[in-house]
Design an enzyme around this catalytic site. Structure first.
Site, mmCIF file in Angstrom:
data_model
loop_
_atom_site.group_PDB
_atom_site.id
_atom_site.type_symbol
_atom_site.label_atom_id
_atom_site.label_comp_id
_atom_site.label_asym_id
_atom_site.label_seq_id
_atom_site.Cartn_x
_atom_site.Cartn_y
_atom_site.Cartn_z
ATOM 1 N N TRP A 55 34.796 -81.523 -67.440
ATOM 2 C CA TRP A 55 35.242 -82.400 -66.356
ATOM 3 C C TRP A 55 34.047 -82.733 -65.480
ATOM 4 C CZ3 TRP A 55 34.719 -81.819 -61.081
ATOM 5 C CH2 TRP A 55 35.289 -82.831 -60.313
ATOM 6 N N GLU A 108 38.971 -83.381 -69.707
ATOM 7 C CA GLU A 108 39.920 -83.481 -68.596
ATOM 8 C C GLU A 108 39.717 -84.775 -67.832
ATOM 9 O OE1 GLU A 108 41.140 -81.032 -64.497
ATOM 10 O OE2 GLU A 108 39.441 -80.391 -65.717
ATOM 11 N N LYS A 163 40.774 -87.545 -64.542
ATOM 12 C CA LYS A 163 41.102 -87.534 -63.114
ATOM 13 C C LYS A 163 41.336 -88.959 -62.665
ATOM 14 C CE LYS A 163 39.865 -85.305 -58.776
ATOM 15 N NZ LYS A 163 39.024 -84.272 -58.148
ATOM 16 N N ASP A 210 45.411 -81.713 -65.843
ATOM 17 C CA ASP A 210 45.545 -81.047 -64.551
ATOM 18 C C ASP A 210 46.607 -81.825 -63.787
ATOM 19 O OD1 ASP A 210 45.111 -80.743 -61.653
ATOM 20 O OD2 ASP A 210 43.324 -79.612 -62.173
ATOM 21 N N HIS A 222 45.763 -84.485 -61.168
ATOM 22 C CA HIS A 222 44.822 -85.555 -61.511
ATOM 23 C C HIS A 222 45.498 -86.858 -61.913
ATOM 24 C CE1 HIS A 222 41.031 -82.889 -62.267
ATOM 25 N NE2 HIS A 222 41.621 -82.644 -61.110
ATOM 26 N N HIS A 227 45.765 -77.298 -66.634
ATOM 27 C CA HIS A 227 45.372 -76.673 -65.381
ATOM 28 C C HIS A 227 46.531 -76.884 -64.423
ATOM 29 C CE1 HIS A 227 40.677 -76.421 -65.626
ATOM 30 N NE2 HIS A 227 41.287 -75.665 -66.503
ATOM 31 N N ASP A 261 44.774 -84.842 -55.466
ATOM 32 C CA ASP A 261 44.308 -83.603 -56.088
ATOM 33 C C ASP A 261 43.800 -82.638 -55.027
ATOM 34 O OD1 ASP A 261 43.457 -81.768 -58.026
ATOM 35 O OD2 ASP A 261 41.464 -82.658 -58.095
ATOM 36 N N ASP A 283 44.681 -79.412 -54.679
ATOM 37 C CA ASP A 283 44.543 -78.044 -55.175
ATOM 38 C C ASP A 283 45.132 -77.004 -54.229
ATOM 39 O OD1 ASP A 283 43.360 -78.218 -57.778
ATOM 40 O OD2 ASP A 283 41.551 -78.973 -56.831
ATOM 41 N N ASP A 340 44.343 -73.611 -61.465
ATOM 42 C CA ASP A 340 43.191 -74.298 -60.869
ATOM 43 C C ASP A 340 43.548 -74.757 -59.465
ATOM 44 O OD1 ASP A 340 40.933 -75.672 -60.208
ATOM 45 O OD2 ASP A 340 41.135 -77.240 -61.721
#
Length: 420
Positions: A183, A224, A226, A259, A262, A286, A294, A296, A327
């Site tokens: 990524w 990955e 995004k 993810d 993303h 993830h 994003d 997290d 993640d």
């Protein structure tokens, strides 16, 4: 209600709670090392800001500052979480010492720089996953694998190849597959004049990285995507379309990684899991919690986490088709608690999925009995899931809900508070 009574309630709808717990106990979930130190790592100046689309907020006391502190914190989390664990490492967590010759730049990393992590994992029966670190480094210009500067691209290609070799080492030493996730935060803040050029360079760079020899049976390179990030609001080189197409065009060399932070806010990864598993033998995840983007945040036992885990179970993902990792990174709260809450919630969501009579619900859908389907799905929500979860924790030798946070508070008092 006792476990025996809860077990009987589930048996009445055809669910074997013993089988569900036995299955879950063997599902590996990868615990991300970067929650413990706010994605700082050990290879750059920790006083400098993170770059490359990475940002953490908050300054809660007790951040791990050394490999020893980070490992001690991980040990505390492992003791509070049930089930089978792996450790997910970033390349920036290389450990440099006199025995391995000291610091080297990321394009010169070798397996020996991760030998302490292998020792850590072997002593605890853990596997390990790995990630090249394409951020927070002077050679981000600010692009990496898609840069028009060949010197920049070559540096990061060398880094990626080094990470392939390290991933092979981790898999061989620990006897478990190692996912290696590619990524980058490459992109532009405002509207670009050329969208295709960076993607062509990105494709060629990943091709070059994956030309490094590895055994795809045990090393699983991932690509990955995004949707956007800090400083790359207008355009991301590694978009969903790019990443999925790259994985689809390179079977036997890499797999897609999703993810769930993303994507656009109205998209859900739970719906994408069966779509990808229709075509890909394996995928990686993830699991995080986005708030509008994003961000997290710590994973909760929320609707989307539960639905992600239901799709993993429904699609046969627990048979090795889906690689699961966490993640997120929150520096505004106790980091041990953040790790523990997220890991336990993914375990809860998987157990909840395993306690769902999916075959019966599918039969209702396939026979157009949608009213009954809705009723059954709603009634499932009030079954005594908590008693099954408590029993599972007991059998794994970890504290139940309501018991573990006092351990974290004591660890903060005796260990974390001493870090300044």
């Amino acid at each position: 209600m006792s476990y025996a009574e809860a077990k009987a309630r589930y048996a009445a709808i055809g669910i074997d709670t013993e089988a569900a717990m036995a299955t879950l106990k063997n599902v590996p979930i990868s615990l991300h090392c970067w929650q413990g130190d706010d994605v700082r790592g050990f290879d750059t100046d920790p006083t400098k800001p993170l770059t490359g689309g990475i940002q953490t907020t908050g300054n809660y006391p007790g951040r791990a500052r050394t490999p020893e502190e980070l490992m001690a914190d991980i040990d505390q989390v492992l003791a509070l979480c049930p089930g089978t664990k792996k450790i997910n490492l970033h390349a920036s967590y290389a450990i440099f010492n006199e025995q391995n010759g000291g610091w080297v730049d990321r394009d010169q990393l070798e397996p020996k720089h991760f030998a302490p992590w292998v020792e850590f994992c072997k002593a605890r029966g853990l596997g390990a996953d790995f990630n090249p670190t394409f951020f927070s480094h002077p050679m981000c210009d600010p692009l990496t694998l898609s840069s028009p500067n060949k010197e920049t691209r070559d540096f990061w290609i060398r880094h990626g190849k080094a990470c392939i070799r390290i991933s092979q080492y981790l898999a061989e030493e620990l006897g478990q597959p190692c996912t290696m996730n590619i990524w980058t935060g490459d992109g532009f803040k405002d509207i670009p004049a050329d969208r295709m050029g960076p993607r062509m360079r990105y494709r060629e760079s990943i091709d070059a990285i994956l030309s490094e020899p590895y055994d795809f049976n045990i090393v699983k390179p991932c690509v990955e995507s995004k949707v956007f990030g800090i400083g790359v609001e207008a355009y991301t080189v590694g978009s969903a379309e790019f990443s999925l197409n790259y994985a689809a065009m390179n079977p036997g060399k890499c797999i897609p990684l999703m993810d769930n932070g993303h994507y656009h806010p109205t998209e859900v990864v739970s719906d994408k899991i069966p779509a990808l598993l229709t075509f890909f033998p394996e995928i990686a995840l993830h699991i995080t919690r986005p708030i509008r983007w994003d961000s997290d945040h710590v994973v909760l036992f929320d609707d989307e986490t539960r639905e992600i885990c239901r799709e993993i179970v429904r699609c046969g993902g627990l048979d090795g088709r889906v690689f699961i990792a966490l993640d997120y990174f929150d520096a505004s709260i106790n980091r041990i608690a953040a790790w523990t809450v997220g890991f336990r919630n993914v375990q809860k969501a998987l157990l909840n999925a395993l306690l769902t009579p999916e075959a019966d619900l599918k039969a209702l859908q396939d026979t157009d009995r949608f009213t009954e389907l809705m009723v059954r799905q709603e009634e499932m929500k009030t079954l005594p899931f908590g008693e099954i979860w408590a029993e599972y924790c007991d059998r794994c030798g970890v504290p139940k809900d309501g018991e573990w946070f006092s351990v974290v508070k004591e660890y903060e008092k005796t260990v974390l508070s001493a870090r300044v």
